[in-house]
Scaffold this motif. Structure first.
Motif, PDB file in Angstrom:
ATOM      1  N   LYS A   4      -0.708  -1.992  14.858  1.00 38.55           N
ATOM      2  CA  LYS A   4       0.095  -1.163  13.951  1.00 38.55           C
ATOM      3  C   LYS A   4      -0.792  -0.206  13.152  1.00 38.55           C
ATOM      4  O   LYS A   4      -0.349   0.832  12.725  1.00 38.55           O
ATOM      5  CB  LYS A   4       0.892  -2.047  12.983  1.00 38.55           C
ATOM      6  CG  LYS A   4       1.827  -3.014  13.673  1.00 38.55           C
ATOM      7  CD  LYS A   4       3.126  -2.355  13.981  1.00 38.55           C
ATOM      8  CE  LYS A   4       4.103  -3.398  14.483  1.00 38.55           C
ATOM      9  NZ  LYS A   4       4.822  -2.982  15.641  1.00 38.55           N
ATOM     10  N   ASP A   5      -2.043  -0.583  12.949  1.00 41.61           N
ATOM     11  CA  ASP A   5      -2.930   0.230  12.118  1.00 41.61           C
ATOM     12  C   ASP A   5      -3.682   1.293  12.915  1.00 41.61           C
ATOM     13  O   ASP A   5      -4.536   1.979  12.383  1.00 41.61           O
ATOM     14  CB  ASP A   5      -3.917  -0.669  11.385  1.00 41.61           C
ATOM     15  CG  ASP A   5      -4.789  -1.487  12.339  1.00 41.61           C
ATOM     16  OD1 ASP A   5      -4.439  -1.607  13.528  1.00 41.61           O
ATOM     17  OD2 ASP A   5      -5.805  -2.019  11.885  1.00 41.61           O
ATOM     18  N   LYS A   6      -3.348   1.451  14.154  1.00 44.39           N
ATOM     19  CA  LYS A   6      -4.019   2.450  14.990  1.00 44.39           C
ATOM     20  C   LYS A   6      -3.620   3.845  14.545  1.00 44.39           C
ATOM     21  O   LYS A   6      -2.481   4.096  14.178  1.00 44.39           O
ATOM     22  CB  LYS A   6      -3.666   2.261  16.470  1.00 44.39           C
ATOM     23  CG  LYS A   6      -4.411   1.130  17.109  1.00 44.39           C
ATOM     24  CD  LYS A   6      -5.863   1.506  17.154  1.00 44.39           C
ATOM     25  CE  LYS A   6      -6.735   0.396  17.577  1.00 44.39           C
ATOM     26  NZ  LYS A   6      -8.136   0.718  17.406  1.00 44.39           N
ATOM     27  N   ILE A   7      -4.564   4.750  14.619  1.00 46.25           N
ATOM     28  CA  ILE A   7      -4.326   6.137  14.252  1.00 46.25           C
ATOM     29  C   ILE A   7      -4.118   6.938  15.539  1.00 46.25           C
ATOM     30  O   ILE A   7      -4.996   6.987  16.395  1.00 46.25           O
ATOM     31  CB  ILE A   7      -5.504   6.706  13.441  1.00 46.25           C
ATOM     32  CG1 ILE A   7      -5.649   5.930  12.137  1.00 46.25           C
ATOM     33  CG2 ILE A   7      -5.309   8.196  13.190  1.00 46.25           C
ATOM     34  CD1 ILE A   7      -6.912   6.248  11.365  1.00 46.25           C
ATOM     35  N   TYR A   8      -2.951   7.524  15.641  1.00 44.14           N
ATOM     36  CA  TYR A   8      -2.633   8.384  16.773  1.00 44.14           C
ATOM     37  C   TYR A   8      -2.873   9.822  16.317  1.00 44.14           C
ATOM     38  O   TYR A   8      -2.222  10.306  15.405  1.00 44.14           O
ATOM     39  CB  TYR A   8      -1.178   8.179  17.216  1.00 44.14           C
ATOM     40  CG  TYR A   8      -0.964   6.825  17.841  1.00 44.14           C
ATOM     41  CD1 TYR A   8      -0.923   6.689  19.219  1.00 44.14           C
ATOM     42  CD2 TYR A   8      -0.827   5.683  17.061  1.00 44.14           C
ATOM     43  CE1 TYR A   8      -0.744   5.440  19.814  1.00 44.14           C
ATOM     44  CE2 TYR A   8      -0.650   4.437  17.640  1.00 44.14           C
ATOM     45  CZ  TYR A   8      -0.610   4.323  19.011  1.00 44.14           C
ATOM     46  OH  TYR A   8      -0.442   3.097  19.581  1.00 44.14           O
ATOM     47  N   VAL A  45      -5.617   7.921  21.083  1.00 42.82           N
ATOM     48  CA  VAL A  45      -5.845   6.730  20.280  1.00 42.82           C
ATOM     49  C   VAL A  45      -7.030   5.989  20.896  1.00 42.82           C
ATOM     50  O   VAL A  45      -7.223   6.012  22.114  1.00 42.82           O
ATOM     51  CB  VAL A  45      -4.570   5.848  20.200  1.00 42.82           C
ATOM     52  CG1 VAL A  45      -4.144   5.354  21.577  1.00 42.82           C
ATOM     53  CG2 VAL A  45      -4.747   4.692  19.228  1.00 42.82           C
ATOM     54  N   ARG A  46      -7.824   5.376  20.032  1.00 45.82           N
ATOM     55  CA  ARG A  46      -9.026   4.670  20.499  1.00 45.82           C
ATOM     56  C   ARG A  46      -8.879   3.164  20.284  1.00 45.82           C
ATOM     57  O   ARG A  46      -8.325   2.730  19.269  1.00 45.82           O
ATOM     58  CB  ARG A  46     -10.248   5.180  19.744  1.00 45.82           C
ATOM     59  CG  ARG A  46     -10.600   6.608  20.076  1.00 45.82           C
ATOM     60  CD  ARG A  46     -11.820   7.082  19.275  1.00 45.82           C
ATOM     61  NE  ARG A  46     -12.102   8.470  19.543  1.00 45.82           N
ATOM     62  CZ  ARG A  46     -11.593   9.484  18.854  1.00 45.82           C
ATOM     63  NH1 ARG A  46     -10.762   9.253  17.849  1.00 45.82           N
ATOM     64  NH2 ARG A  46     -11.896  10.728  19.153  1.00 45.82           N
ATOM     65  N   ASP A 113     -14.968  -0.039  25.141  1.00 45.88           N
ATOM     66  CA  ASP A 113     -14.449   0.971  24.218  1.00 45.88           C
ATOM     67  C   ASP A 113     -13.678   1.998  25.045  1.00 45.88           C
ATOM     68  O   ASP A 113     -14.176   2.480  26.073  1.00 45.88           O
ATOM     69  CB  ASP A 113     -15.579   1.640  23.450  1.00 45.88           C
ATOM     70  CG  ASP A 113     -16.201   0.708  22.408  1.00 45.88           C
ATOM     71  OD1 ASP A 113     -15.650  -0.393  22.178  1.00 45.88           O
ATOM     72  OD2 ASP A 113     -17.225   1.091  21.820  1.00 45.88           O
ATOM     73  N   THR A 114     -12.465   2.302  24.600  1.00 41.48           N
ATOM     74  CA  THR A 114     -11.532   3.077  25.412  1.00 41.48           C
ATOM     75  C   THR A 114     -10.809   4.116  24.569  1.00 41.48           C
ATOM     76  O   THR A 114     -10.424   3.829  23.437  1.00 41.48           O
ATOM     77  CB  THR A 114     -10.494   2.120  26.058  1.00 41.48           C
ATOM     78  OG1 THR A 114     -11.190   1.187  26.900  1.00 41.48           O
ATOM     79  CG2 THR A 114      -9.457   2.861  26.873  1.00 41.48           C
ATOM     80  N   GLU A 115     -10.624   5.299  25.136  1.00 39.28           N
ATOM     81  CA  GLU A 115      -9.760   6.303  24.512  1.00 39.28           C
ATOM     82  C   GLU A 115      -8.594   6.540  25.455  1.00 39.28           C
ATOM     83  O   GLU A 115      -8.784   6.734  26.663  1.00 39.28           O
ATOM     84  CB  GLU A 115     -10.503   7.612  24.265  1.00 39.28           C
ATOM     85  CG  GLU A 115      -9.607   8.632  23.565  1.00 39.28           C
ATOM     86  CD  GLU A 115     -10.346   9.897  23.173  1.00 39.28           C
ATOM     87  OE1 GLU A 115     -11.001   9.886  22.120  1.00 39.28           O
ATOM     88  OE2 GLU A 115     -10.256  10.876  23.935  1.00 39.28           O
ATOM     89  N   LEU A 116      -7.397   6.501  24.880  1.00 38.16           N
ATOM     90  CA  LEU A 116      -6.173   6.698  25.646  1.00 38.16           C
ATOM     91  C   LEU A 116      -5.484   7.976  25.203  1.00 38.16           C
ATOM     92  O   LEU A 116      -5.472   8.308  24.017  1.00 38.16           O
ATOM     93  CB  LEU A 116      -5.219   5.521  25.437  1.00 38.16           C
ATOM     94  CG  LEU A 116      -5.748   4.134  25.798  1.00 38.16           C
ATOM     95  CD1 LEU A 116      -4.765   3.068  25.367  1.00 38.16           C
ATOM     96  CD2 LEU A 116      -6.037   4.041  27.292  1.00 38.16           C
TER      97      LEU A 116
END
Length: 171
Positions: A4-8, A45-46, A113-116
């Motif tokens: 929920k705290d992810k920054i898009y 988002v990362r 580590d991933t960026e989507l």
């Protein structure tokens, strides 16, 4: 649980992203104008290695495309984790659940580590209202990708049924 705290964040580097989008099966056949419209609806988002992206049974909210890193999709059955897929750059997931209005059918975790790149269900609905042709092409591409995956799943299932039959397990 989905983070929920992810920054898009909006994608800002159009010159680096557009060549990637044209190679992704979900966006195949889109012209430059359509890719430009699509780009405006994309976010990034990362996730750090080991972070959960979403869990089996959660409501689908996004279509995800791996821009960098790797993601593992797996299901848990009878306290056993069964790996379904490992996805790398350019591969997508979550689209079937989102379009099918179904809960997520698997768990996903970043295995490095991933960026989507993501497009939300809300953005797709807005696209339907503003450019039904673009929306239709994307949904058709999702249907094609889902069919390709279903054929692979059928092949795997047939392999196991035949193997069990050879071993005398299936009557």
């Amino acid at each position: 649980m989905e983070q929920k705290d992810k920054i898009y964040e909006p994608l800002l580097d159009i010159e680096n992203v557009l060549p990637i989008l044209s190679r992704i099966s979900l966006f195949g056949g889109l012209d430059d104008r359509e890719l430009g419209l699509l780009f405006r609806n994309l976010e990034k988002v990362r996730y750090r290695k080991g972070e959960v992206i979403f869990q089996q049974g959660q409501q689908a909210r996004y279509i995800y495309i791996v821009r960098s890193g790797r993601v593992k999709l797996y299901v848990e059955e009878k306290q056993t984790a069964l790996e379904l897929y490992e996805l790398g750059v350019g591969m997508s997931f979550g689209e079937t659940s989102l379009i099918g209005i179904q809960p997520q059918s698997a768990n996903t975790i970043a295995i490095e580590d991933t960026e989507l790149i993501v497009i939300s269900g809300h953005s797709l609905n807005q696209m339907y209202k503003s450019d039904v042709s673009l929306f239709s092409k994307i949904v058709l591409n999702i249907a094609r990708e889902s069919c390709r995956r279903l054929i692979k799943t059928d092949d795997i299932l047939l392999h196991y049924v035949l193997k069990e039959k050879e071993e005398g397990v299936v009557n």
